[in-house]
Structures are given as C-alpha cells and as structure tokens.
Design a protein around this motif. Sequence first.
Motif, PDB file in Angstrom:
ATOM      1  N   GLY A  53     -10.854 -26.859 -51.642  1.00 19.17           N
ATOM      2  CA  GLY A  53     -11.179 -28.469 -51.138  1.00 19.17           C
ATOM      3  C   GLY A  53      -9.873 -29.393 -51.833  1.00 19.17           C
ATOM      4  O   GLY A  53      -9.311 -29.081 -53.139  1.00 19.17           O
ATOM      5  N   GLY A  54      -9.565 -30.544 -51.271  1.00 15.40           N
ATOM      6  CA  GLY A  54      -9.191 -31.652 -52.150  1.00 15.40           C
ATOM      7  C   GLY A  54      -9.532 -32.256 -52.968  1.00 15.40           C
ATOM      8  O   GLY A  54      -8.865 -33.067 -53.822  1.00 15.40           O
TER       9      GLY A  54
ATOM     10  N   GLU B 175      -3.765 -25.548 -49.819  1.00 17.34           N
ATOM     11  CA  GLU B 175      -2.506 -24.821 -50.091  1.00 17.34           C
ATOM     12  C   GLU B 175      -2.336 -23.580 -51.121  1.00 17.34           C
ATOM     13  O   GLU B 175      -1.522 -23.173 -51.648  1.00 17.34           O
ATOM     14  N   ASP B 176      -3.099 -22.578 -51.610  1.00 20.10           N
ATOM     15  CA  ASP B 176      -3.440 -22.196 -52.618  1.00 20.10           C
ATOM     16  C   ASP B 176      -3.241 -20.783 -52.326  1.00 20.10           C
ATOM     17  O   ASP B 176      -4.397 -20.192 -51.502  1.00 20.10           O
TER      18      ASP B 176
ATOM     19  N   HIS C  44      -6.469 -14.434 -57.313  1.00 20.40           N
ATOM     20  CA  HIS C  44      -7.513 -15.158 -55.819  1.00 20.40           C
ATOM     21  C   HIS C  44      -6.625 -15.966 -55.061  1.00 20.40           C
ATOM     22  O   HIS C  44      -5.758 -16.150 -55.985  1.00 20.40           O
ATOM     23  N   GLY C  45      -7.103 -16.256 -53.788  1.00 25.47           N
ATOM     24  CA  GLY C  45      -6.765 -17.202 -52.910  1.00 25.47           C
ATOM     25  C   GLY C  45      -6.434 -17.075 -51.939  1.00 25.47           C
ATOM     26  O   GLY C  45      -6.871 -15.962 -50.564  1.00 25.47           O
ATOM     27  N   PHE C  46      -5.368 -17.956 -50.943  1.00 24.76           N
ATOM     28  CA  PHE C  46      -5.945 -17.591 -49.573  1.00 24.76           C
ATOM     29  C   PHE C  46      -4.423 -16.668 -48.863  1.00 24.76           C
ATOM     30  O   PHE C  46      -3.788 -17.097 -49.767  1.00 24.76           O
ATOM     31  N   ASN C  47      -5.080 -15.459 -47.975  1.00 26.16           N
ATOM     32  CA  ASN C  47      -3.756 -14.718 -47.803  1.00 26.16           C
ATOM     33  C   ASN C  47      -2.565 -15.357 -46.995  1.00 26.16           C
ATOM     34  O   ASN C  47      -1.500 -14.979 -46.482  1.00 26.16           O
ATOM     35  N   THR C  48      -3.530 -16.968 -45.719  1.00 26.41           N
ATOM     36  CA  THR C  48      -2.146 -17.345 -45.317  1.00 26.41           C
ATOM     37  C   THR C  48      -2.218 -19.139 -45.444  1.00 26.41           C
ATOM     38  O   THR C  48      -3.524 -19.612 -44.785  1.00 26.41           O
ATOM     39  N   PRO C  49      -1.802 -19.121 -46.574  1.00 22.77           N
ATOM     40  CA  PRO C  49      -2.683 -20.521 -46.668  1.00 22.77           C
ATOM     41  C   PRO C  49      -2.052 -21.840 -45.646  1.00 22.77           C
ATOM     42  O   PRO C  49      -2.744 -22.923 -45.643  1.00 22.77           O
TER      43      PRO C  49
END
Length: 374
Positions: A29-30, A43-44, A52-57
């Motif tokens: 979260g923000g 947005e990461d 690590h991170g989102f595949n499609t932010p």
Amino acid sequence: MLTGCMLAALLPSLPAANAAVTSYKFDFGGGAVEAGYTGVRAEDGYNASKGHGFNTPANMRNVSAAGKGVGSDAVQFTTFGIKSSNTFNVDLPNGLYKVKVMLGNTGRSSVAAEGVYQVINMTGNNVTDEFEIPIWDGQLNLLVTEGKVGGAFTLSSLEISQLSTNPVTRPTIYVGGDSTVSNYYPLATSIQAGWGQMLQQYIKPSDYNVRNMASAGQIARGFRNDGQLEAILQYIKPGDYFILQLGINDTNPKNNETEAEFKEIMRNMVQLVKAKGATVILSTPQGRATDFNSAGVHNAENRWYRQATIALAAEEGVRLIDLNVISSAYFTSIGPAATLALYMDGDTLHPNHAGALELARLLTEEMKKQGLYR
C-alpha cells in the motif's frame, strides 16, 4: 590489538553475500511501512535485482484499509482471475514454503498462486489465512482474485517462510464440499463454521496438513469445472487423502443437476484423484436440525443425493463415510434441543462453530474406525 580471528569472533555472524533469502515480510500500500516489513506500493514493478514486485503494476492500485499497522492500507488487483498475469512475484529458492496473507477491505476473495486457487472465499476486513506451497521454478506468483464477482480484491501483507528445501508438499488431507464444509473467518472465532475448517482440531499437524477447498453454494459440476479440483490435482500425491462431500446444493432445481448427472461428475472427480495415487473418501452430508420424527429419532437418509454417493463409493472401490447416518445417531442421542443448538440461529442447515466441531469429530472418529487415521 585485535587480530582478524579475534574480531570475527566478536562480530555477529552474517549470511554470505550471495546467500539465498528464504523468508520475507511485505507491507503493501501507499502508507507508512511497518517495522520489520518491506514496503511495496502498487507502482513497484518486478525486477530481478530486488527479486520481487508486481508483474503488471499498471493493473494495481494503492488503497486504504480499516485495520492498523500492516492492515491500514493495501493494494487492489484491478485485473484478476486465477490465470491472470497480474501477479506479485517473489524470487525464492526451490522448496516448500508457508505463506501467510492478510487482505484489506474485502469479502469473498480467494488467493491464487502458481495459476491455481490456494485459499477460497476469505471474508472480512483484514482477514488472514495461510497455506503451504511448493516452489519448483524459483519464483512465487501470487494474486488475490474473485470468490464473488464484483468485490475489491486486496492484499495488505504477505509473509513467506521456507519449511524445507524439498519442493514437495507434506502429507495432506484435501477437502471438497459446500457451505457445511467450508471455512468461515476469522477462523478461530467465527460463529458459523464448516467441518472442514475444524478438521485440523482432530488431525495432528505433524501427521497431515489439512487443505480445505470447499466453498459455499458449491455443486459437483462447479467444484470440478471452476478451479477447485484443478488446485487439488496440481499437488495431490500418493499418501494424501481427498475427502469429498457434495449433494446439498446439487438437489436444488435451480442448479439443473440431476442425480444421475451428479453421480457421473462425482465419478469423474474420483477417477482423476485415484489416478494421482491418492486415497479418495466420499462423505454424505448431515441432515437438517429438524429431521426428527415423533419418536425423537433423527433421520435424513433420503436427503442430498445420498444414495448416489453410497453407490458410487461401492462402484469405484473408494472409502465411504456416511456422515449423514453417523450424525443422525449422534443427534438422536442428544435430542432435538441440543441438536438445534449446534446450528446457526434461525437456520436448520448450517452448523455453528460448536456444530462444525462435532461433525469434524464424528468424521475423524469414523476415519479411525476404518483404519484411515490412527
């Protein structure tokens, strides 16, 4: 003057620079990041350097949540579905992991990973649950998706810890069924409960891990076709059990599933699991709280396509737990008033927490009688 050896003895031991990280705690979260957690904003995006991170932010949003600490904010998956590429990815050494999730403000949301369901229909703000998962390809790919279409599918926190370097599930009892079997949240204090939720109370965790894939309103066709059986088939193996109890919703005319169709769909599921080398156990559902005759005897033998389940067990050579008859004998022994107290208020079908405990106890005792569990 300290020598190099003396200095090394005084310093805390540190992992080698290239040592693989096998545990994580993420705060999504923000908002502010809770101490001890790694913060992740919508947005990461994933990159290999941080692992690590989102595949499609672009398909993620930062949202608020009603809790405190890690539960005060979350990310929302705006694109979802168990096969969606909109996942949160974490690089991990191959092995067996325990994954604990906390959702944000949501209802009837499911957690998927590696393209299949892991947890079904988590309900309640900041609801938590955990599951074990083998990682075979060096990366966990996880998302929150629909249990009920139209909800907000959110994730507040994620904790990952390695249980073993061997990417094989522990001996597991997989459970399939409907609302009388499924999980209700919070798991420890929910007023309503299903017997699958309570099964681990009578099964030693050191003997078997229990994975409850039951969901409210489910019928045989839905369990087979909509992803729950798929998740079980991905992991089930020799030495595991699959307990399947359906029939209540299948008898509802709105679901357009005749007893003959029910039996053949159930047969297909039985055969698919048998082909994996696991042990199949068919269970018949308990009756209603009010199924007492004038003599005070509880009997529900003609309910819920029970005869089809009994016949199928004989035809396929699999184990049968006739929970319908077993529970009726117990209800008769305690009487109508005590039986009604094991069901939800104003509801003669769904067990409450105490009722689900009793059903799980009866089922486990029958497993012991049949030599299925010591």
